[in-house]
Design a protein around this motif. Sequence first.
Motif, PDB file in Angstrom:
ATOM      1  N   ASP A 105       0.826  -1.079  -0.171  1.00  0.00           N
ATOM      2  CA  ASP A 105       0.066  -0.113  -0.113  1.00  0.00           C
ATOM      3  C   ASP A 105       1.022   1.213  -0.037  1.00  0.00           C
ATOM      4  O   ASP A 105       1.475   1.494   1.023  1.00  0.00           O
ATOM      5  CB  ASP A 105      -0.777  -0.165   1.194  1.00  0.00           C
ATOM      6  CG  ASP A 105      -1.613   1.192   1.352  1.00  0.00           C
ATOM      7  OD1 ASP A 105      -1.197   2.268   0.850  1.00  0.00           O
ATOM      8  OD2 ASP A 105      -2.672   0.895   2.177  1.00  0.00           O
ATOM      9  N   ARG A 108       0.725   4.288   2.442  1.00  0.00           N
ATOM     10  CA  ARG A 108       0.780   3.824   3.921  1.00  0.00           C
ATOM     11  C   ARG A 108       2.454   3.269   4.035  1.00  0.00           C
ATOM     12  O   ARG A 108       2.714   3.753   5.188  1.00  0.00           O
ATOM     13  CB  ARG A 108      -0.291   2.798   4.040  1.00  0.00           C
ATOM     14  CG  ARG A 108      -0.291   2.168   5.731  1.00  0.00           C
ATOM     15  CD  ARG A 108      -0.797   0.725   5.757  1.00  0.00           C
ATOM     16  NE  ARG A 108       0.032  -0.117   5.084  1.00  0.00           N
ATOM     17  CZ  ARG A 108      -0.476  -1.310   4.668  1.00  0.00           C
ATOM     18  NH1 ARG A 108      -1.653  -1.963   4.979  1.00  0.00           N
ATOM     19  NH2 ARG A 108       0.489  -2.278   4.139  1.00  0.00           N
ATOM     20  N   ASP A 109       2.945   2.542   3.384  1.00  0.00           N
ATOM     21  CA  ASP A 109       4.175   1.947   3.577  1.00  0.00           C
ATOM     22  C   ASP A 109       5.319   3.074   3.458  1.00  0.00           C
ATOM     23  O   ASP A 109       5.978   3.030   4.240  1.00  0.00           O
ATOM     24  CB  ASP A 109       4.484   0.876   2.521  1.00  0.00           C
ATOM     25  CG  ASP A 109       3.295  -0.260   2.818  1.00  0.00           C
ATOM     26  OD1 ASP A 109       2.679  -0.416   3.820  1.00  0.00           O
ATOM     27  OD2 ASP A 109       3.337  -1.295   1.857  1.00  0.00           O
ATOM     28  N   ARG A 111       4.730   6.052   4.358  1.00  0.00           N
ATOM     29  CA  ARG A 111       4.546   6.867   5.505  1.00  0.00           C
ATOM     30  C   ARG A 111       5.402   6.162   6.615  1.00  0.00           C
ATOM     31  O   ARG A 111       6.186   7.047   7.421  1.00  0.00           O
ATOM     32  CB  ARG A 111       3.067   6.965   5.938  1.00  0.00           C
ATOM     33  CG  ARG A 111       2.938   8.102   7.258  1.00  0.00           C
ATOM     34  CD  ARG A 111       1.367   8.113   7.448  1.00  0.00           C
ATOM     35  NE  ARG A 111       0.500   8.507   6.454  1.00  0.00           N
ATOM     36  CZ  ARG A 111      -0.470   7.674   5.899  1.00  0.00           C
ATOM     37  NH1 ARG A 111      -0.924   6.661   6.661  1.00  0.00           N
ATOM     38  NH2 ARG A 111      -1.068   8.187   4.561  1.00  0.00           N
ATOM     39  N   ALA A 112       5.195   4.811   6.633  1.00  0.00           N
ATOM     40  CA  ALA A 112       5.896   4.215   7.929  1.00  0.00           C
ATOM     41  C   ALA A 112       7.463   4.222   7.603  1.00  0.00           C
ATOM     42  O   ALA A 112       8.191   4.555   8.811  1.00  0.00           O
ATOM     43  CB  ALA A 112       5.387   2.746   7.779  1.00  0.00           C
ATOM     44  N   ASN A 183       3.679  13.442   3.743  1.00  0.00           N
ATOM     45  CA  ASN A 183       2.898  11.977   3.922  1.00  0.00           C
ATOM     46  C   ASN A 183       3.604  11.646   5.239  1.00  0.00           C
ATOM     47  O   ASN A 183       2.717  10.950   5.879  1.00  0.00           O
ATOM     48  CB  ASN A 183       3.248  11.310   2.726  1.00  0.00           C
ATOM     49  CG  ASN A 183       2.423   9.997   2.995  1.00  0.00           C
ATOM     50  OD1 ASN A 183       1.322   9.879   3.705  1.00  0.00           O
ATOM     51  ND2 ASN A 183       2.967   8.684   2.662  1.00  0.00           N
ATOM     52  N   SER A 184       4.555  12.245   5.879  1.00  0.00           N
ATOM     53  CA  SER A 184       4.920  11.779   7.057  1.00  0.00           C
ATOM     54  C   SER A 184       4.922  12.670   8.200  1.00  0.00           C
ATOM     55  O   SER A 184       5.482  13.912   8.181  1.00  0.00           O
ATOM     56  CB  SER A 184       6.598  11.453   6.971  1.00  0.00           C
ATOM     57  OG  SER A 184       7.075  11.423   8.212  1.00  0.00           O
ATOM     58  N   ASP A 208      -1.332  13.743   0.971  1.00  0.00           N
ATOM     59  CA  ASP A 208      -0.581  12.930  -0.157  1.00  0.00           C
ATOM     60  C   ASP A 208      -0.594  13.556  -1.372  1.00  0.00           C
ATOM     61  O   ASP A 208      -1.744  14.052  -1.691  1.00  0.00           O
ATOM     62  CB  ASP A 208      -1.748  11.490   0.008  1.00  0.00           C
ATOM     63  CG  ASP A 208      -1.343  10.928  -1.168  1.00  0.00           C
ATOM     64  OD1 ASP A 208      -0.133  10.756  -1.778  1.00  0.00           O
ATOM     65  OD2 ASP A 208      -2.128   9.890  -1.841  1.00  0.00           O
TER      66      ASP A 208
END
Length: 352
Positions: A105, A108-109, A111-112, A183-184, A208
Amino acid sequence: GTPVAHVLARVQNADTEPRGEILQLYVDPDHWGRSYGRTLLAVGTRALHRSGCDTAELWVLDGNNRAIDLYERAGWQLDGRREVHVVFGIDAPEIAMSTTLTGPDVVRDNRAFWDDQAAWYATKADAAWSRTPRWGIFGIDDADVSIFPDVADLDVVELGCGTGYVSGWALATGARSAVGIDNSPKQLATAQAMAAKHERSLPFVHGDAHRLPFADRSFDVAINEYGAAIWCDPHIWIPEAARVLRPGGLLWFLGNSVQLMLCMAEFWDEPAGTALRRPLRGLGHMTWLDTADSEFHVSHGEMISILTRSGFAVEALHELYAPEGATSDYGFVGAEWGSQWPVEEVWVARRR
Ligand SMILES: C[S@@+](CC[C@H](N)C(=O)[O-])C[C@H]1O[C@@H](n2cnc3c(N)ncnc32)[C@H](O)[C@@H]1O
């Protein structure tokens, strides 16, 4: 170093219905408890998914609850099969576990990934904010390449601003306004602290770059250095940038060169060599085995096509080489390589 863990994965029925198998996953007991097993399991499953498998299985010794627990926490399930296999010459009762493999994703990935990287980038942020523009991996002085656009009296948006220093440079060189989006949340926390420290009035927005929370025709310049340029799908973020730019507005973005992406090794700390490691055709969405982040890189022809279809006229493609005496903080490319091939490229395009 000394190997302390390994994973072995294989694809069965590669030509018909590919099914992945984690064949071996071993960690030296002296190195248990350091997430090596979890990390290598993720590497193995990413490799299987990349090889076309939608499902995977593994066999684990019945009663090896430590391993079963690791697999269950990674989403694997016991599927009821039990067989006796010969392992290292011994009859071993094993039970099967299975999982479904899904692609990343992206938002999401990433951002992590970036929340995880943020502490390291925070250590470099103040130096970047305090100096005049320098670009990319080798810190190329803008005075030597003159690529930073003239933003005087213009409204600037930075797409994937990270710690925000490019927006800071825009304000320092006379931009009427600047806004950064990222995004973070952790990168943005550093950006906000830096703007306060350097006394810049600069809003940072969590969002985003594929779906910008800005009205049409809000900005004169959309810029990013290693932001949307490589972390977002150009088929989506470039039309979005076109939407928020005013007619005549400038799009400017810097990312890894296509040449580097073709020669880049599989693992982050392995330097690029002179062999082509992957085809140019179908480059697009790239995932790595050692980290769960996703990048996007397309050929120059495809980039020209995306820009043109999105309403831009290409003004320049700058290719950045490592300057003499340069060093790199990044293991994936060295100055010797970068002195012969461009490590970075900068696209400059004008909204029609
Ligand atoms: C390398 S930093 C770029 C900032 C800075 N110029 C630098 O080089 O440190 C990449 C940034 O892109 C951001 N990013 C990744 N995906 C994004 C997305 N979909 N939308 C907005 N920002 C994104 C990351 O969170 C990260 O802060």
